[in-house]
Design a protein around this motif. Structure first.
Motif, PDB file in Angstrom:
ATOM      1  N   VAL A  16       0.832  -1.199   0.000  1.00  0.00           N
ATOM      2  CA  VAL A  16       0.000   0.000   0.000  1.00  0.00           C
ATOM      3  C   VAL A  16       0.870   1.253   0.000  1.00  0.00           C
ATOM      4  N   ASN A  17       1.967   1.238   0.748  1.00  0.00           N
ATOM      5  CA  ASN A  17       2.868   2.396   0.776  1.00  0.00           C
ATOM      6  C   ASN A  17       3.469   2.665  -0.601  1.00  0.00           C
ATOM      7  N   LYS A  18       3.781   1.619  -1.346  1.00  0.00           N
ATOM      8  CA  LYS A  18       4.302   1.805  -2.707  1.00  0.00           C
ATOM      9  C   LYS A  18       3.231   2.417  -3.618  1.00  0.00           C
ATOM     10  N   PHE A  23       1.143   6.201  -7.089  1.00  0.00           N
ATOM     11  CA  PHE A  23      -0.120   6.545  -7.743  1.00  0.00           C
ATOM     12  C   PHE A  23      -1.044   7.419  -6.895  1.00  0.00           C
ATOM     13  N   ASN A  24      -0.646   7.783  -5.669  1.00  0.00           N
ATOM     14  CA  ASN A  24      -1.467   8.593  -4.752  1.00  0.00           C
ATOM     15  C   ASN A  24      -2.771   7.872  -4.416  1.00  0.00           C
ATOM     16  N   ARG A  25      -2.666   6.553  -4.130  1.00  0.00           N
ATOM     17  CA  ARG A  25      -3.822   5.722  -3.784  1.00  0.00           C
ATOM     18  C   ARG A  25      -3.728   5.287  -2.334  1.00  0.00           C
ATOM     19  N   TYR A  26      -4.863   5.259  -1.671  1.00  0.00           N
ATOM     20  CA  TYR A  26      -4.954   4.822  -0.280  1.00  0.00           C
ATOM     21  C   TYR A  26      -5.986   3.709  -0.194  1.00  0.00           C
ATOM     22  N   TYR A  27      -5.730   2.715   0.664  1.00  0.00           N
ATOM     23  CA  TYR A  27      -6.608   1.565   0.804  1.00  0.00           C
ATOM     24  C   TYR A  27      -7.306   1.637   2.161  1.00  0.00           C
ATOM     25  N   PHE A  28      -8.597   1.312   2.176  1.00  0.00           N
ATOM     26  CA  PHE A  28      -9.386   1.305   3.403  1.00  0.00           C
ATOM     27  C   PHE A  28     -10.225   0.037   3.451  1.00  0.00           C
ATOM     28  N   ILE A  29     -10.409  -0.503   4.651  1.00  0.00           N
ATOM     29  CA  ILE A  29     -11.404  -1.538   4.879  1.00  0.00           C
ATOM     30  C   ILE A  29     -12.698  -0.791   5.178  1.00  0.00           C
ATOM     31  N   VAL A  30     -13.761  -1.108   4.444  1.00  0.00           N
ATOM     32  CA  VAL A  30     -15.025  -0.381   4.576  1.00  0.00           C
ATOM     33  C   VAL A  30     -16.160  -1.361   4.875  1.00  0.00           C
ATOM     34  N   ALA A  42     -17.252  10.038   2.771  1.00  0.00           N
ATOM     35  CA  ALA A  42     -16.657   9.802   4.088  1.00  0.00           C
ATOM     36  C   ALA A  42     -15.176  10.187   4.110  1.00  0.00           C
ATOM     37  N   VAL A  43     -14.425   9.815   3.072  1.00  0.00           N
ATOM     38  CA  VAL A  43     -12.996  10.147   3.018  1.00  0.00           C
ATOM     39  C   VAL A  43     -12.811  11.656   2.907  1.00  0.00           C
ATOM     40  N   GLU A  44     -13.611  12.295   2.077  1.00  0.00           N
ATOM     41  CA  GLU A  44     -13.503  13.746   1.934  1.00  0.00           C
ATOM     42  C   GLU A  44     -13.831  14.469   3.236  1.00  0.00           C
ATOM     43  N   GLU A  45     -14.821  13.962   3.971  1.00  0.00           N
ATOM     44  CA  GLU A  45     -15.213  14.619   5.219  1.00  0.00           C
ATOM     45  C   GLU A  45     -14.191  14.382   6.330  1.00  0.00           C
ATOM     46  N   PHE A  46     -13.733  13.153   6.513  1.00  0.00           N
ATOM     47  CA  PHE A  46     -12.842  12.830   7.626  1.00  0.00           C
ATOM     48  C   PHE A  46     -11.419  13.337   7.424  1.00  0.00           C
ATOM     49  N   TYR A  47     -10.923  13.300   6.199  1.00  0.00           N
ATOM     50  CA  TYR A  47      -9.532  13.664   5.951  1.00  0.00           C
ATOM     51  C   TYR A  47      -9.367  15.022   5.276  1.00  0.00           C
ATOM     52  N   GLY A  48     -10.434  15.636   4.826  1.00  0.00           N
ATOM     53  CA  GLY A  48     -10.365  16.958   4.220  1.00  0.00           C
ATOM     54  C   GLY A  48      -9.579  17.005   2.923  1.00  0.00           C
ATOM     55  N   VAL A  49      -9.770  16.012   2.069  1.00  0.00           N
ATOM     56  CA  VAL A  49      -9.057  15.927   0.791  1.00  0.00           C
ATOM     57  C   VAL A  49     -10.072  15.795  -0.341  1.00  0.00           C
ATOM     58  N   ALA A  50      -9.609  16.019  -1.564  1.00  0.00           N
ATOM     59  CA  ALA A  50     -10.449  15.835  -2.743  1.00  0.00           C
ATOM     60  C   ALA A  50     -10.180  14.458  -3.336  1.00  0.00           C
ATOM     61  N   VAL A  51     -11.223  13.649  -3.483  1.00  0.00           N
ATOM     62  CA  VAL A  51     -11.103  12.290  -4.013  1.00  0.00           C
ATOM     63  C   VAL A  51     -11.402  12.315  -5.504  1.00  0.00           C
ATOM     64  N   LYS A  82     -12.881  -3.883   0.552  1.00  0.00           N
ATOM     65  CA  LYS A  82     -11.838  -2.872   0.597  1.00  0.00           C
ATOM     66  C   LYS A  82     -12.084  -1.841  -0.494  1.00  0.00           C
ATOM     67  N   ALA A  83     -11.652  -0.618  -0.205  1.00  0.00           N
ATOM     68  CA  ALA A  83     -11.807   0.479  -1.153  1.00  0.00           C
ATOM     69  C   ALA A  83     -10.437   1.041  -1.475  1.00  0.00           C
ATOM     70  N   ILE A  84     -10.179   1.249  -2.756  1.00  0.00           N
ATOM     71  CA  ILE A  84      -8.947   1.879  -3.211  1.00  0.00           C
ATOM     72  C   ILE A  84      -9.329   3.298  -3.625  1.00  0.00           C
ATOM     73  N   VAL A  85      -8.848   4.265  -2.863  1.00  0.00           N
ATOM     74  CA  VAL A  85      -9.223   5.664  -3.062  1.00  0.00           C
ATOM     75  C   VAL A  85      -8.054   6.394  -3.710  1.00  0.00           C
ATOM     76  N   THR A  86      -8.284   6.948  -4.893  1.00  0.00           N
ATOM     77  CA  THR A  86      -7.284   7.755  -5.592  1.00  0.00           C
ATOM     78  C   THR A  86      -7.594   9.219  -5.324  1.00  0.00           C
ATOM     79  N   LEU A  87      -6.602   9.930  -4.797  1.00  0.00           N
ATOM     80  CA  LEU A  87      -6.793  11.341  -4.489  1.00  0.00           C
ATOM     81  C   LEU A  87      -6.441  12.213  -5.682  1.00  0.00           C
ATOM     82  N   ALA A  88      -6.958  13.431  -5.670  1.00  0.00           N
ATOM     83  CA  ALA A  88      -6.645  14.400  -6.714  1.00  0.00           C
ATOM     84  C   ALA A  88      -5.171  14.788  -6.622  1.00  0.00           C
ATOM     85  N   ALA A  89      -4.636  15.338  -7.687  1.00  0.00           N
ATOM     86  CA  ALA A  89      -3.220  15.727  -7.720  1.00  0.00           C
ATOM     87  C   ALA A  89      -2.935  16.773  -6.650  1.00  0.00           C
TER      88      ALA A  89
END
Length: 99
Positions: A16-18, A23-30, A42-51, A82-89
């Motif tokens: 996941v770290n690689k 690729f700016n991807r984060y993995y979550f168990i949902v 949920a990711v946008e609200e909790f972490y304050g990022v653009a997905v 599991k969810a693979i979340v790609t964040l904006a640049a």
């Protein structure tokens, strides 16, 4: 479904770290009943990022066997989603900030 029930925990491993670095991807168990829109919100609200993108996969449960003095013990690991979340640049999540 409440947004606090959607995300269970982030996945932290070498693989996941690689993906995060490259690729700016984060993995979550949902939660199994959550959909991509709920996960994104949920990711946008909790972490304050653009997905930018959300991909999901349901991992099936696996049978496990162990040999003991009493013989073989059979069990089963639970399935999960599991969810693979790609964040904006330019966005990032610091998963180690609250430790």
């Amino acid at each position: 479904m409440k947004l606090s029930d959607v995300l269970i925990r982030p996945v932290v491993s070498e693989k996941v770290n690689k993906a995060t670095d490259k690729f700016n991807r984060y993995y979550f168990i949902v939660d199994k009943k959550s959909n991509k829109l709920e996960i994104k919100k949920a990711v946008e609200e909790f972490y304050g990022v653009a997905v930018a993108e959300v991909n999901t996969a349901v991992m099936p449960g696996k049978s496990k066997f162990r040999f003991t003095k009493a013989g073989f013990i059979a069990g089963k690991k639970p399935s999960y989603k599991k969810a693979i979340v790609t964040l904006a640049a330019g966005e990032s999540i610091d998963l180690y900030a609250n430790i």
